[in-house]
Write a protein that holds these residues in place. Structure first.
Motif, short mmCIF file in Angstrom:
data_model
loop_
_atom_site.label_atom_id
_atom_site.label_comp_id
_atom_site.label_asym_id
_atom_site.label_seq_id
_atom_site.Cartn_x
_atom_site.Cartn_y
_atom_site.Cartn_z
N TYR A 105 54.97 28.74 -13.44
CA TYR A 105 55.95 28.45 -14.74
C TYR A 105 57.59 28.47 -14.25
O TYR A 105 57.96 27.34 -13.94
CB TYR A 105 55.83 29.37 -15.82
CG TYR A 105 56.74 29.09 -16.85
CD1 TYR A 105 56.59 28.22 -17.70
CD2 TYR A 105 58.06 30.03 -17.20
CE1 TYR A 105 57.47 27.53 -18.63
CE2 TYR A 105 59.15 29.59 -17.95
CZ TYR A 105 58.86 28.44 -18.77
OH TYR A 105 59.63 27.98 -19.75
N ASP A 106 57.91 29.54 -13.81
CA ASP A 106 59.51 29.59 -13.48
C ASP A 106 59.39 28.60 -12.02
O ASP A 106 58.84 29.21 -11.12
CB ASP A 106 59.82 30.89 -13.24
CG ASP A 106 59.89 31.79 -14.37
OD1 ASP A 106 61.05 31.57 -15.13
OD2 ASP A 106 58.93 32.70 -15.09
N SER A 142 51.42 32.63 -14.47
CA SER A 142 52.72 32.90 -14.20
C SER A 142 52.62 34.51 -13.89
O SER A 142 51.77 35.47 -14.31
CB SER A 142 53.20 32.78 -15.27
OG SER A 142 54.61 33.22 -15.56
O1 LIG Z 1 55.09 33.18 -11.53
P1 LIG Z 1 56.25 32.51 -12.01
O2 LIG Z 1 56.00 31.83 -13.30
O3 LIG Z 1 56.81 31.78 -11.19
O4 LIG Z 1 56.98 33.82 -12.32
C1 LIG Z 1 57.70 34.76 -11.33
C2 LIG Z 1 59.02 35.26 -11.90
O5 LIG Z 1 59.77 34.39 -12.67
C3 LIG Z 1 60.82 34.91 -13.38
O6 LIG Z 1 61.85 35.07 -12.40
C4 LIG Z 1 62.48 34.14 -11.85
O7 LIG Z 1 62.96 32.92 -12.86
C5 LIG Z 1 64.15 33.70 -13.63
C6 LIG Z 1 64.21 32.81 -14.51
O8 LIG Z 1 64.85 31.31 -13.94
C7 LIG Z 1 65.16 33.96 -12.71
O9 LIG Z 1 66.27 34.49 -13.29
C8 LIG Z 1 64.55 34.89 -11.37
O10 LIG Z 1 65.75 35.02 -10.60
C9 LIG Z 1 63.48 34.38 -10.84
O11 LIG Z 1 62.91 35.48 -9.89
C10 LIG Z 1 60.52 35.91 -14.25
O12 LIG Z 1 61.72 36.53 -14.80
C11 LIG Z 1 59.80 37.11 -13.41
O13 LIG Z 1 59.27 38.09 -14.14
C12 LIG Z 1 58.63 36.54 -12.83
O14 LIG Z 1 57.88 37.45 -11.89
#
Ligand SMILES: O=P(O)(O)OC[C@H]1O[C@H](O[C@H]2O[C@H](CO)[C@@H](O)[C@H](O)[C@H]2O)[C@H](O)[C@@H](O)[C@@H]1O
Length: 371
Positions: A105-106, A142
């Motif tokens: 996702y992110d 995610s």
């Molecule tokens: O496995 P994912 O879906 O990629 O999730 C991994 C982490 O993603 C998020 O953090 C990341 O994205 C945020 C928003 O863009 C950003 O602010 C942050 O610096 C990134 O690390 C999420 O908030 C985490 O809890 C997830 O572990």
């Protein structure tokens, strides 16, 4: 490559039932990290979230020049070609095969933003994901909690795996070999009727909540820090923390985790991810999902996994080592990866998903014509 770069944490060990009860919990005692430990933590914190200069744009970026960056990126692209320019190669290989799609996702479906609560996906992306899921079984996988990622995506056509695969609901009933050994239960919940819930770290929940409260309490004075509860794992964000305080945040997290030896740290994009020490990651999760979908073996299956983060490397590795699919890393800077192809950013991911739909429709049309 492994996402478990944990200079100060215990090695992963298989889950053992009743573990939570045996975990010693003491009041966190501040300990002074030695210089070597601090630099280990800081190196991992920096290397998992390198400074980024958007390609083609000038930015305040210390280090190499923009020209050198772009040369380094073009050289890297030779090894990890764009999935868009290699689209024909990918679809030639996919002919006659069933594609299973896995999407992080992110940073993959939504751009990285400062506030994790505001990581919304665009409507255009939502519609691309919805369309692609009409033609291929698709799963969002995610680090977020399953509920949170569902709230962001909001599509019923997909499966969702939250907490890095430690929380899955789906038609997991085919995977006999995993069912008995990995805490997979049939759901009694009306909402998930006929589906199974897979939560291999369920027994850690009380401890995870305890660690969450302790992290919140012990980092509240560090400006810009944020602790996110992802149900079976926790995120300590330092994106908005002044770099001079990164050692401090590392020290605080370290102090807390010393009293929870069954929790360990992995590194994401400006985030310390705290999770239970169980032998489970996104790679294992896609193996379980493929098995559940009846797509675990056979030459007629092509899993495609798209992700941007270190935790996605576990999935890329499974595909590369099993020689059974394609990993696509989302990155606009060169990075070490086990993926096969690359895409620069979420907007290219969207183009790739749309291209898959067009290709599938043309295949269906061609099949109708020749029938
Ligand atoms: O496995 P994912 O879906 O990629 O999730 C991994 C982490 O993603 C998020 O953090 C990341 O994205 C945020 C928003 O863009 C950003 O602010 C942050 O610096 C990134 O690390 C999420 O908030 C985490 O809890 C997830 O572990």
């Amino acid at each position: 490559m492994s996402s478990t770069l944990s200079p100060c944490s215990s090695p992963a060990t298989p889950f053992s039932s009743g573990l939570y009860l045996t975990i010693p919990r003491r009041k966190p005692m501040p300990s002074k990290l030695d210089d070597l430990q601090i630099s280990g933590w800081l190196d991992a914190m920096k290397s998992s979230s390198p400074p980024r200069r958007p390609l083609g744009k000038d930015a305040n970026f210390e280090g190499e020049t923009e020209e050198e960056d772009s040369l380094a990126y073009r050289t890297w692209l030779k090894e990890y070609p764009s999935a868009l320019s290699s689209f024909e190669k990918i679809t030639d290989y996919a002919k006659g095969k069933k594609i299973a799609l896995f999407l992080d996702y992110d940073g993959t479906l939504s751009p990285i933003v400062d506030n994790p609560d505001h990581a919304f996906m665009s409507n255009a992306m939502r519609s691309a994901v919805k369309n692609v899921a009409k033609f291929f079984p698709a799963t969002i996988i995610s680090g977020r909690s399953r509920d949170k990622v569902y709230e962001f995506v909001g599509l019923e056509e997909l499966l969702y795996a939250g907490s890095h695969g430690m929380d899955m609901v789906g038609p997991l009933t085919n995977s006999h070999s995993f069912l008995s050994s990995h805490n997979c239960i049939s759901s009694n919940d009306k909402q998930f009727k006929d589906l199974s819930i897979f939560q291999p770290a369920r027994e850690f929940l009380p401890m995870i909540d305890e660690v969450f409260r302790s992290l919140v309490e012990n980092t509240r004075d560090i400006k810009g820090s944020k602790v996110e509860n992802n149900k079976f794992c926790l995120s300590v964000h330092y994106r908005l923390v002044d770099e001079k305080n990164w050692a401090l945040i590392a020290q605080r997290v370290h102090d807390i985790l010393r009293t929870y030896p069954r929790m360990h740290i992995t590194y994401g994009r400006k985030v310390l991810e705290i999770r239970p020490v169980i032998n489970w990651d996104k790679g294992k999760a896609i193996e379980l999902l493929l098995e559940s979908l009846g797509m675990n073996d056979g030459d007629d299956v092509l899993p495609i996994y798209v992700g941007d983060d270190l935790t996605d490397e576990d999935a890329f590795k499974v595909l590369r080592e099993g020689k059974r699919g394609y990993g696509i890393v989302v990155s606009s800077v060169p990075k070490e990866t086990d993926a096969h192809f690359s895409l620069k950013d979420p907007s290219e991911v969207m183009l790739f998903l749309r291209a898959l739909v067009r290709w599938k429709k043309s295949q269906i049309a061609a099949a109708h014509r020749s029938a």
